[in-house]
Motif scaffolding. Sequence first.
Motif, short mmCIF file in Angstrom:
data_model
loop_
_atom_site.label_atom_id
_atom_site.label_comp_id
_atom_site.label_asym_id
_atom_site.label_seq_id
_atom_site.Cartn_x
_atom_site.Cartn_y
_atom_site.Cartn_z
N ALA A 136 0.84 -1.21 0.00
CA ALA A 136 0.00 0.00 0.00
C ALA A 136 0.87 1.26 0.00
O ALA A 136 0.56 2.25 -0.67
N ARG A 165 -10.94 -9.68 -3.38
CA ARG A 165 -10.26 -9.30 -2.14
C ARG A 165 -10.91 -10.03 -0.97
O ARG A 165 -12.12 -9.91 -0.75
N GLU A 168 -12.92 -9.65 6.04
CA GLU A 168 -13.25 -10.43 7.22
C GLU A 168 -14.55 -11.22 7.02
O GLU A 168 -14.65 -12.36 7.41
N VAL A 173 -15.40 -8.12 -4.92
CA VAL A 173 -14.90 -8.20 -6.29
C VAL A 173 -14.73 -6.75 -6.76
O VAL A 173 -15.65 -5.94 -6.65
N LEU A 174 -13.53 -6.44 -7.24
CA LEU A 174 -13.20 -5.06 -7.58
C LEU A 174 -12.56 -5.00 -8.96
O LEU A 174 -11.84 -5.91 -9.36
N LYS A 175 -12.83 -3.91 -9.67
CA LYS A 175 -12.17 -3.68 -10.95
C LYS A 175 -11.20 -2.52 -10.77
O LYS A 175 -11.60 -1.43 -10.36
N GLN B 15 -19.42 -0.05 6.62
CA GLN B 15 -19.51 -0.72 5.33
C GLN B 15 -20.83 -1.47 5.23
O GLN B 15 -21.19 -2.21 6.13
N PHE B 76 -15.33 -0.49 1.04
CA PHE B 76 -14.00 0.06 1.25
C PHE B 76 -13.29 0.27 -0.09
O PHE B 76 -13.14 -0.64 -0.87
N ASN B 77 -12.87 1.51 -0.31
CA ASN B 77 -12.12 1.87 -1.51
C ASN B 77 -10.78 2.46 -1.05
O ASN B 77 -10.74 3.54 -0.47
N ASP B 78 -9.71 1.71 -1.29
CA ASP B 78 -8.39 2.05 -0.75
C ASP B 78 -8.02 3.52 -0.99
O ASP B 78 -7.47 4.19 -0.12
N GLU B 79 -8.32 4.01 -2.20
CA GLU B 79 -7.93 5.38 -2.52
C GLU B 79 -8.88 6.41 -1.93
O GLU B 79 -8.45 7.41 -1.37
N VAL B 103 -8.43 -5.76 7.33
CA VAL B 103 -7.93 -5.71 5.95
C VAL B 103 -8.03 -4.27 5.43
O VAL B 103 -7.06 -3.70 4.92
N ALA B 104 -9.20 -3.67 5.61
CA ALA B 104 -9.41 -2.30 5.14
C ALA B 104 -8.53 -1.32 5.91
O ALA B 104 -7.88 -0.46 5.32
N SER B 107 -4.79 -1.30 4.90
CA SER B 107 -4.54 -0.67 3.60
C SER B 107 -4.67 0.85 3.73
O SER B 107 -3.84 1.61 3.22
N ARG B 189 -10.26 5.04 -9.41
CA ARG B 189 -9.58 4.05 -10.24
C ARG B 189 -9.90 2.62 -9.80
O ARG B 189 -9.52 1.66 -10.44
N ILE B 190 -10.58 2.52 -8.64
CA ILE B 190 -11.04 1.20 -8.19
C ILE B 190 -12.56 1.22 -8.18
O ILE B 190 -13.18 2.09 -7.56
N GLU B 191 -13.14 0.28 -8.89
CA GLU B 191 -14.59 0.25 -9.04
C GLU B 191 -15.11 -0.99 -8.30
O GLU B 191 -14.60 -2.10 -8.50
N PHE B 192 -16.11 -0.79 -7.45
CA PHE B 192 -16.68 -1.91 -6.72
C PHE B 192 -17.62 -2.69 -7.64
O PHE B 192 -18.46 -2.10 -8.31
#
Lengths: 267, 333
Positions: A136, A165, A168, A173-175, B15, B76-79, B103-104, B107, B189-192
């Motif tokens: 990260a 991903r 817990e 599912v991510l694009k 979430q 959760f969207n990392d960016e 996890v979230a 990151s 840039r990350i799409e759920f």
Amino acid sequence: MALNIVVCVKNTPTTTNVSVDSCTGKIKSQGLLYAMNPYDEYAVEEAVRLKERVPGSTATALTVGPDSSESVVRDAVSRGCDGGVAVVGPEFDGDNSYAASFALAAAIKKLSAQSPVHLVLFGKNTNDGNSGMVGAETAAWLDWPSIVSVKKIDSIDDKSAVVWRMMEGGVDVLKVALPACLSTVKEINEPRLPSLKGKMAAKKAAIPKWRASDLNLKAEELGALAPALVSKCSAPPSRPAGMKVEGASSAEKAKKLVDILIERKLI
Amino acid sequence: MSQANSGILVVGLVQRGKLASSAYELLTAGRALADTLKEPLVAVVLGAKPADYAKDLIERGADKAFVIEHPSLENFNDELHTKAVAELVEKEKFGKVLIAASVAGKSLAGRLAVRLRAGLAADASEVYQNGTGLKARRMQFSGNIISEVQFASAVQIATVQPMTYPRSERQPGRSGETVAVAFDPGPARIEFVSFQAEETSEVDLGAAERIVSGGRGLGNADGFKIVRDLAHAIGAAIGASRAVVDSGWIPYRHQVGLTGRTVRPKLYVACGISGQIQHLAGMSSSGTIVAINTDPECPMMQLASVAVVGDVNELLPLITAEIKARRGTAAAA
């Protein structure tokens, strides 16, 4: 549509059974053997599988560490990577994920200038520092998207990837748009052992060694890049001695155990 | 000289409509720091509809709560989550940020540390004050080494291991200010795409107060039935050693240890697990460890608070039956 994949690996002690020097408060590194961080094997395997899946792709191993770290790049080549780079120097000898990720990002930028990198893979964490932060952090220095805890790379082309991903309570599912950094978990694959052909290739491979100066990094800048420092190490406190449940029969032992659990309000 | 950063921020991720309860644990850790340092304890909740939780966190100890509400924060969207928290910390000049080591959370913390040029202690098992700053204890080398981390940065971040601190209790009527924060996610840039939940009857390992865990001693995959029976009888989550996950007896999400999940329940029952160091690293901070094993000399039996020598396949059904029988008597009495 071929992919240029970089996989980040670290040379770490083969054992976690280490002790602390009581004078310096640091870990005793003398006599320790080093090898590829076991969690990185999944990332290397995934890079090689993607190379097999997407014809024309390349897999390049990348490490940052002291001069001796070159061997981990050769190990990655023996497992199927096409080649690799070792960023080495005494300033990289330490477990500061902040400086390590900064150096990795600088090396990835340099590789990308030669041929654009689409994907950077990481292991879950290392077996020495255990932080699991470098993936990260590297992405953040690059200003690329990143996803951790990846258990599957579903579809992929040179523009985007669909990944699973592990969370817990389930699976996201991510694009993600490429280039991106992905940190893997063990469920992603089952790593193969190095092949004989791979070992031969590893022996012959020319592994470029980049110094901090090759990446325009200055030692004092890297030193200043340590906003958190380990001030002291110690052995964990030992747990209080346990008790043994005795009994003539299994039924008696079961009864006694349940007594203890109820008495201690654990059930 | 610019004014020093001040205030302890606890991050609460909402979430799919639910706040991660680890935020309550962070409030306990944060409250102790806030009282010692005489700084405010502030919470932020992020999500698509997180506002209801702002009052909840104030009742549980936050002096003030910020609400960042946006549809893009539903999952959760990392960016985007990093951007939202970073902008808040920069604007309010908080000095310390506590995030759950989920996890979230992990990151988020990694990206946040770089963006804010902040020091980060990952997976802390303890956070405490050091002068006006933060100090954290964390494990390295599979728990063989405890290191103390101290900070040189204006902003100091720690991710805190789940179950390390008790959840803060609700104090009905406790009041504080709630502030809505505008958030512009910008291009993502990350799409759920989707979320697939696990079987809902399962208790999550990370938040479990009780865990029953199985290893090679169960003999085969069918052996896990007796682990499940005991787990259901006492409301426990189900754990496993690496060996049995690798053998395909049970899915990876149950694996306890460095390669799997780190857990800290009040009760950990290790059934037929000899105790490889990587497994012990993931559970040795548990409150009471019960080990059931035929080998009294194995590392798990040495570590255990309560050791029972014997075959798990014989003992577990007896233990489960005994617990059910006592419950039956207690209910009848």
